[in-house]
Design an enzyme around this catalytic site. Structure first.
Site, PDB file in Angstrom:
ATOM      1  N   GLY A  87       0.815  -1.205   0.000  1.00 13.48           N
ATOM      2  CA  GLY A  87       0.000   0.000   0.000  1.00 13.48           C
ATOM      3  C   GLY A  87       0.850   1.257   0.000  1.00 13.48           C
ATOM      4  CG  LEU A  88       2.122   3.163   2.984  1.00 13.02           C
ATOM      5  CD1 LEU A  88       3.484   3.049   3.649  1.00 13.02           C
ATOM      6  CD2 LEU A  88       1.248   4.166   3.711  1.00 13.02           C
ATOM      7  CB  CYS A  89       0.853   3.383  -3.953  1.00 13.01           C
ATOM      8  SG  CYS A  89      -0.146   1.891  -3.864  1.00 13.01           S
ATOM      9  N   GLY A  90      -1.414   5.928  -2.513  1.00 11.89           N
ATOM     10  CA  GLY A  90      -2.577   6.732  -2.866  1.00 11.89           C
ATOM     11  C   GLY A  90      -3.769   5.878  -3.270  1.00 11.89           C
TER      12      GLY A  90
END
Length: 293
Positions: A87-90
């Site tokens: 994750g952590l990709c908008g």
């Protein structure tokens, strides 16, 4: 109201988070250049493959290979949803899942049977909340440092194997096409039956066109190229996803870094105000005590 110690701890925590998001942004920027180069290098090959297949398909007699013409039914649909492993990709993962979810609900409203293959853990985590029974397999690529054609070929052969055993009628691939760091386009591409369109960007040619003769026959060539085309299109989708993921992560971490900076400024201002108020209060108490003496 939080104490000065609580504010100091929170400022330190946000600064540590800011360092992490800044580092992730720099790592994503470094990975993006390599992923973007790989995705752009794969596009011409995939487009040329479609062009050759379009030329061959135009001269095929009625019917033709089932990978090209289908089996004449559209009751069972296979959806291959490719997302990221992390994750952590908008909104990168959620936008692909949203497009797939809309497609699933539309098919189910028409009375169709839906089967799902998830390529990537994040898409699986989101889809299983609503469509756990429809998911038949999860393919994880977490351990790969770089995606190779052999990985896509394995997925392509798995899709063809399911089609040959009549476990679905129509296959659609979902991925995100890379345009820029701030723009990734969720895309649905039908793999089986193959939807082969002429290249609209090709320049118009006037006068008589060249006539190609194929040796061996067109049907025999198609029987070889069509399975390979599925693997090529899956490989292209995985490379587009890799570039889109890094672009989305770079943009998301840049926003997170700037938001952390703004939060640090607000917390620092609150800390200074509270510290000033406390110092003023202590001075008043000292002055009041001195006057009482």
């Amino acid at each position: 109201m939080p104490s000065l110690k609580d504010l100091r701890n929170r400022i330190s925590s946000v600064k540590a988070t800011q360092k992490i998001t800044k580092a992730m942004q720099m790592v994503a920027a470094a990975k993006l250049r390599r992923a973007q180069a790989a995705a752009e290098a794969a596009r011409p090959y995939a487009e040329r493959m479609e062009g050759v297949l379009a030329n061959l398909a135009a001269g095929v007699s009625a019917g033709g290979p089932q990978l090209l013409a289908g089996n004449g039914r559209d009751n069972i649909h296979l959806l291959v949803v490719a997302t990221a492993e992390r994750g952590l990709c908008g909104a990168f993962n959620s936008s692909i899942v949203r497009l797939a979810r809309e497609h699933i609900l539309r098919l189910q409203a028409q009375g169709k049977t839906v089967k799902i293959i998830c390529v990537g853990k994040k898409g699986y985590d989101q889809l299983r909340r609503q469509f756990e029974k429809e998911i038949i397999e999860l393919i994880e690529l977490r351990g790969l440092r770089q995606i190779g054609f052999e990985n896509a070929d394995e997925i392509g052969k798995k899709i063809i194997g399911l089609f040959e055993t009549e476990q679905f009628d129509v296959a659609t691939l979902f991925f995100s096409k890379f345009k820029s760091v701030i723009l990734q386009i969720p895309t649905a591409q039908q793999l089986i039956p193959a939807q082969i369109a002429a290249n609209e960007n090709a320049p118009a040619v006037e006068g008589p066109q060249a006539c190609y003769e194929y040796e061996p026959g067109q049907d025999e060539i198609l029987s070889t190229l069509l399975p390979r085309n599925i693997s090529v299109q899956v490989f292209r989708a995985l490379l587009e996803n890799a570039a889109s993921e890094q672009g989305a992560r770079m943009s998301a971490m840049d926003s997170a870094t700037r938001n952390a900076g703004e939060m640090i400024n607000k917390l620092q201002l609150s800390y200074n105000r509270q510290r000033q108020a406390q110092i003023t209060k202590e001075l008043i108490e000292i002055i009041s005590g001195a006057e009482a003496l």
